[in-house]
Design a protein around this motif. Structure first.
Motif, PDB file in Angstrom:
ATOM      1  N   ILE A  41      -2.181   9.530   0.090  1.00  0.00           N
ATOM      2  CA  ILE A  41      -2.559   9.675   1.492  1.00  0.00           C
ATOM      3  C   ILE A  41      -1.522   9.035   2.415  1.00  0.00           C
ATOM      4  O   ILE A  41      -1.167   9.591   3.449  1.00  0.00           O
ATOM      5  CB  ILE A  41      -3.954   9.071   1.745  1.00  0.00           C
ATOM      6  CG1 ILE A  41      -5.000   9.835   0.923  1.00  0.00           C
ATOM      7  CG2 ILE A  41      -4.316   9.093   3.226  1.00  0.00           C
ATOM      8  CD1 ILE A  41      -6.349   9.162   0.828  1.00  0.00           C
ATOM      9  N   LYS A  42      -1.020   7.855   2.028  1.00  0.00           N
ATOM     10  CA  LYS A  42       0.001   7.150   2.809  1.00  0.00           C
ATOM     11  C   LYS A  42       1.185   6.837   1.885  1.00  0.00           C
ATOM     12  O   LYS A  42       1.362   5.705   1.436  1.00  0.00           O
ATOM     13  CB  LYS A  42      -0.566   5.854   3.390  1.00  0.00           C
ATOM     14  CG  LYS A  42      -1.548   6.072   4.516  1.00  0.00           C
ATOM     15  CD  LYS A  42      -1.863   4.760   5.192  1.00  0.00           C
ATOM     16  CE  LYS A  42      -2.681   5.009   6.430  1.00  0.00           C
ATOM     17  NZ  LYS A  42      -2.883   3.794   7.203  1.00  0.00           N
ATOM     18  N   HIS A  60       7.774   7.992  -2.826  1.00  0.00           N
ATOM     19  CA  HIS A  60       6.522   8.108  -3.583  1.00  0.00           C
ATOM     20  C   HIS A  60       6.493   9.305  -4.537  1.00  0.00           C
ATOM     21  O   HIS A  60       6.204   9.153  -5.720  1.00  0.00           O
ATOM     22  CB  HIS A  60       5.317   8.173  -2.634  1.00  0.00           C
ATOM     23  CG  HIS A  60       4.008   8.254  -3.354  1.00  0.00           C
ATOM     24  ND1 HIS A  60       3.394   7.138  -3.888  1.00  0.00           N
ATOM     25  CD2 HIS A  60       3.210   9.308  -3.644  1.00  0.00           C
ATOM     26  CE1 HIS A  60       2.274   7.506  -4.469  1.00  0.00           C
ATOM     27  NE2 HIS A  60       2.127   8.821  -4.334  1.00  0.00           N
ATOM     28  N   GLU A  67       0.844  -1.186   0.000  1.00  0.00           N
ATOM     29  CA  GLU A  67       0.000   0.000   0.000  1.00  0.00           C
ATOM     30  C   GLU A  67       0.880   1.236   0.000  1.00  0.00           C
ATOM     31  O   GLU A  67       1.721   1.410   0.864  1.00  0.00           O
ATOM     32  CB  GLU A  67      -0.919   0.007   1.219  1.00  0.00           C
ATOM     33  CG  GLU A  67      -1.993  -1.054   1.152  1.00  0.00           C
ATOM     34  CD  GLU A  67      -3.008  -0.911   2.279  1.00  0.00           C
ATOM     35  OE1 GLU A  67      -3.320   0.235   2.653  1.00  0.00           O
ATOM     36  OE2 GLU A  67      -3.457  -1.945   2.762  1.00  0.00           O
ATOM     37  N   CYS A  68       0.670   2.071  -1.004  1.00  0.00           N
ATOM     38  CA  CYS A  68       1.421   3.307  -1.142  1.00  0.00           C
ATOM     39  C   CYS A  68       0.522   4.246  -1.942  1.00  0.00           C
ATOM     40  O   CYS A  68       0.069   3.879  -3.024  1.00  0.00           O
ATOM     41  CB  CYS A  68       2.730   3.043  -1.872  1.00  0.00           C
ATOM     42  SG  CYS A  68       3.713   4.524  -2.185  1.00  0.00           S
ATOM     43  N   SER A  69       0.229   5.414  -1.400  1.00  0.00           N
ATOM     44  CA  SER A  69      -0.683   6.328  -2.079  1.00  0.00           C
ATOM     45  C   SER A  69      -0.362   7.763  -1.713  1.00  0.00           C
ATOM     46  O   SER A  69       0.540   8.021  -0.913  1.00  0.00           O
ATOM     47  CB  SER A  69      -2.123   6.006  -1.660  1.00  0.00           C
ATOM     48  OG  SER A  69      -2.300   6.291  -0.280  1.00  0.00           O
ATOM     49  N   CYS A 101       5.058   6.247   0.494  1.00  0.00           N
ATOM     50  CA  CYS A 101       6.337   5.687   0.929  1.00  0.00           C
ATOM     51  C   CYS A 101       7.385   6.801   0.816  1.00  0.00           C
ATOM     52  O   CYS A 101       7.109   7.862   0.248  1.00  0.00           O
ATOM     53  CB  CYS A 101       6.713   4.474   0.065  1.00  0.00           C
ATOM     54  SG  CYS A 101       7.323   4.904  -1.581  1.00  0.00           S
TER      55      CYS A 101
END
Length: 148
Positions: free
Chosen positions: A103-104, A109, A99-101, A106
């Protein structure tokens, strides 16, 4: 960047396209030799490319692999990559997190998103015909020893 299978798939597609433009079908042994890949591995890759409509295969005497003139003009590099590796290279996380977005994100990113966008643009806009033409004219090479 790409998996080994994908690298071989791209090379094989380009090689077959260059031969097809001359009306030549190529066999699995020729493809494997040209892309410097083990024959059984090459056969698996060719099955994937054929199943996805990128390469055509015909059996029997005079058979082999080819790409039609219409297909070579319309096939985009993204189709080969998607068929073999899927879309994670231009959609996935730069460091492999599940999970990488926005909102959250890495740690990489923001910068990796720019790279992914450029890669997606290149894959979407590059045709098999463009790559094969460069090999035919000698501007591009599929093997180092072709330069000699």
């Amino acid at each position: 960047m790409f998996s080994k299978a994908c690298e071989y798939g791209i090379r094989a597609s380009i090689f077959i396209a260059t031969k097809s433009s001359k009306g030549i079908r190529v066999g699995i042994k020729d493809v494997a030799k040209e892309i410097d890949s083990p024959e059984p591995f090459t056969a698996k890759i060719m099955q994937i490319l054929t199943k996805n409509g990128i390469i055509e295969s015909s059996k029997g005497v005079g058979g082999g692999f080819e790409v039609s003139d219409n297909a070579v003009k319309s096939i985009k590099l993204i189709q080969i990559v998607d068929a073999i590796d899927g879309d994670t290279i231009y959609k996935g996380c730069g460091i492999g997190l599940k999970e990488c977005s926005e909102i959250k994100p890495c740690p990489v990113h923001k910068e990796f998103k720019k790279v992914r966008e450029l890669l997606l643009e290149m894959l979407t806009n590059t045709t098999l015909e463009q790559l094969a033409s460069g090999v035919k004219t000698g501007d591009f090479f599929l093997r180092i020893n072709d330069r000699e």
